[in-house]
Design a protein around this motif. Structure first.
Motif, PDB file in Angstrom:
ATOM      1  N   THR A   1       1.728  -6.716   9.417  1.00  9.81           N
ATOM      2  CA  THR A   1       1.544  -5.101   9.236  1.00  9.81           C
ATOM      3  C   THR A   1       0.890  -4.620  10.574  1.00  9.81           C
TER       4      THR A   1
ATOM      5  N   ILE B   1      -1.557  -2.592  13.166  1.00  8.24           N
ATOM      6  CA  ILE B   1      -2.757  -2.647  12.909  1.00  8.24           C
ATOM      7  C   ILE B   1      -3.568  -1.300  12.290  1.00  8.24           C
TER       8      ILE B   1
ATOM      9  N   ASP C   1      -2.594   0.158  10.029  1.00  4.99           N
ATOM     10  CA  ASP C   1      -3.056   0.012   8.427  1.00  4.99           C
ATOM     11  C   ASP C   1      -3.980  -0.885   8.032  1.00  4.99           C
ATOM     12  N   LYS C   2      -4.380  -2.087   8.855  1.00  6.60           N
ATOM     13  CA  LYS C   2      -5.440  -2.897   8.695  1.00  6.60           C
ATOM     14  C   LYS C   2      -6.879  -2.080   9.053  1.00  6.60           C
TER      15      LYS C   2
ATOM     16  N   LYS D   1      -7.359   0.093   6.035  1.00  7.74           N
ATOM     17  CA  LYS D   1      -7.853  -0.722   4.852  1.00  7.74           C
ATOM     18  C   LYS D   1      -9.207  -1.000   4.903  1.00  7.74           C
ATOM     19  N   SER D   2      -9.695  -1.350   5.758  1.00  9.41           N
ATOM     20  CA  SER D   2     -11.084  -1.909   6.021  1.00  9.41           C
ATOM     21  C   SER D   2     -12.076  -0.620   5.913  1.00  9.41           C
TER      22      SER D   2
ATOM     23  N   LYS E   1      -5.346  -1.338  -0.708  1.00 10.89           N
ATOM     24  CA  LYS E   1      -4.526  -2.328  -0.029  1.00 10.89           C
ATOM     25  C   LYS E   1      -3.213  -2.103   0.139  1.00 10.89           C
ATOM     26  N   ASN E   2      -2.709  -2.552   1.430  1.00 13.65           N
ATOM     27  CA  ASN E   2      -1.465  -2.381   1.822  1.00 13.65           C
ATOM     28  C   ASN E   2      -0.565  -3.378   1.663  1.00 13.65           C
TER      29      ASN E   2
ATOM     30  N   GLU F   1       0.369  -6.569   2.433  1.00 16.09           N
ATOM     31  CA  GLU F   1       0.062  -7.179   3.822  1.00 16.09           C
ATOM     32  C   GLU F   1       0.433  -8.545   3.663  1.00 16.09           C
TER      33      GLU F   1
END
Length: 108
Positions: free
Chosen positions: A28, A30, A32-33, A36-37, A103-104, A106
């Motif tokens: 995915t 970056i 999106d990550k 998410k965090s 959550k995506n 991932e």
């Protein structure tokens, strides 16, 4: 991204878009990550009653008048993230549900 191109055996001369390479490798974006965090941390902060960060978030600060564009704050990013996911922020109190929401899809 250079590492993904190397893994796939693709060079820049092949003119293949990054989104296509990410799809083939199954990674995915970056952003999106990071989103998410950020949302995961927001959930931790909101649920922990005695956390100093939560008290600081709820404080009213007198702002000085500045010229130009206002600075982007962490809560501005959180509000945008919640809006993009279609969340209101009240879902944070149900931990089991909140854990699944930000959550995506991932693969890695």
């Amino acid at each position: 991204m250079r590492m993904l191109r190397w893994i796939c055996g693709v060079t820049r001369r092949d003119e293949i878009r990054n989104a296509v390479i990410r799809g083939t490798v199954g990674v995915t974006e970056i952003l999106d990550k990071i989103q998410k965090s950020r949302l995961r941390w927001y959930g931790h902060v909101m649920r922990y009653e005695q956390y100093i960060g939560r008290r600081v978030m709820e404080m009213e600060v007198q702002e000085m008048r500045r010229r130009g564009r206002p600075k982007r704050r962490w809560m501005d990013c959180i509000k945008d993230d919640l809006r993009s996911k279609g969340l209101t922020g009240d879902e944070v109190w149900d931990r089991g549900r909140w854990k699944k929401l930000p959550k995506n899809i991932e693969p890695t």
